[in-house]
Design an enzyme around this catalytic site. Structure first.
Site, short mmCIF file in Angstrom:
data_model
loop_
_atom_site.label_atom_id
_atom_site.label_comp_id
_atom_site.label_asym_id
_atom_site.label_seq_id
_atom_site.Cartn_x
_atom_site.Cartn_y
_atom_site.Cartn_z
N SER A 170 -9.38 -8.17 -7.42
CA SER A 170 -10.75 -7.67 -7.42
C SER A 170 -10.72 -6.15 -7.56
CB SER A 170 -11.49 -8.07 -6.14
OG SER A 170 -10.88 -7.47 -5.01
N TYR B 90 -6.48 4.74 8.56
CA TYR B 90 -6.60 4.67 7.10
C TYR B 90 -6.17 6.01 6.48
CZ TYR B 90 -8.66 4.34 2.47
OH TYR B 90 -8.85 4.35 1.11
N LYS C 158 -2.98 6.90 3.94
CA LYS C 158 -3.15 7.52 2.62
C LYS C 158 -2.34 8.82 2.52
CE LYS C 158 -5.24 4.21 0.86
NZ LYS C 158 -4.59 3.49 -0.24
#
Length: 186
Positions: free
Chosen positions: A4, A155, A159
């Site tokens: 997706s 998160y 990253k």
């Protein structure tokens, strides 16, 4: 992360260019459906699904082993999958840190020799500008930080690890035919 979003759009464009594409994702139904859609839309029958669950280092190793047995060539590895939800993996790491970074790091490491032998080749790591808010704490690496916004900080930390991984890999592979990039998809 090819079933997706950015991953599927990337797989679709690569298939349009005639590339053999492996859609790797944890959900077999979504992975097979994405591969089928891409084949149908592009007419490229060289689009395949393979199971890969980055929240399990065992799954990453199994995927790499199967891939290396079945696929003689690897010219482009796109590490795209990502999550921002909290939780802990079976390996004891925070879900975002393992899926967004550790799983990709291990996969890249396990496939690096194939990338080298097929050069010129590249590794693309889908990071995020959120890396600017990341902080890596060696004493608690891979575990969510404390505090009110710990899931978001986790998160951001993952990253930042992506960007640092890309920079270090680019440096280490400087005299090979493997190039490495970190990209912000926005």
């Amino acid at each position: 992360g090819g079933s997706s979003g950015i991953g599927e759009a990337t797989a679709l464009e690569l298939a349009r260019c005639g590339a053999r594409v492996i859609v790797a994702t944890r959900n077999a139904l979504r992975g097979e459906a994405a591969a089928s859609r891409i084949r149908r839309e592009t007419g490229n029958e060289e689009v395949k699904y393979m199971h890969l669950d980055l929240s399990s280092l065992r799954s990453v190793r199994a995927f790499a082993s199967t891939f290396l047995r079945q696929e003689p060539h690897l010219h482009l590895l796109i590490n795209n999958a990502g999550v921002s939800a909290g939780g802990t993996t079976e390996d004891g790491f925070s879900l975002p840190f393992q899926v967004n970074h550790l799983g990709h790091f291990l996969l890249t490491r396990l496939l690096l020799e194939r990338l080298r032998s097929c050069g010129p080749s590249r590794v693309v790591i889908v990071a995020s500008s959120a890396h600017c808010a990341g902080r890596l704490r060696p004493e608690s690496l891979g575990h969510p930080p404390p505090g009110l916004f710990s899931a978001f900080q986790d998160y951001c930390d993952s990253k930042l690890a992506n960007v640092l991984h890309a920079r270090e890999l680019a440096t280490r592979e400087q005299d090979t035919q493997v190039t490495c990039y970190a990209v912000h998809p926005g």
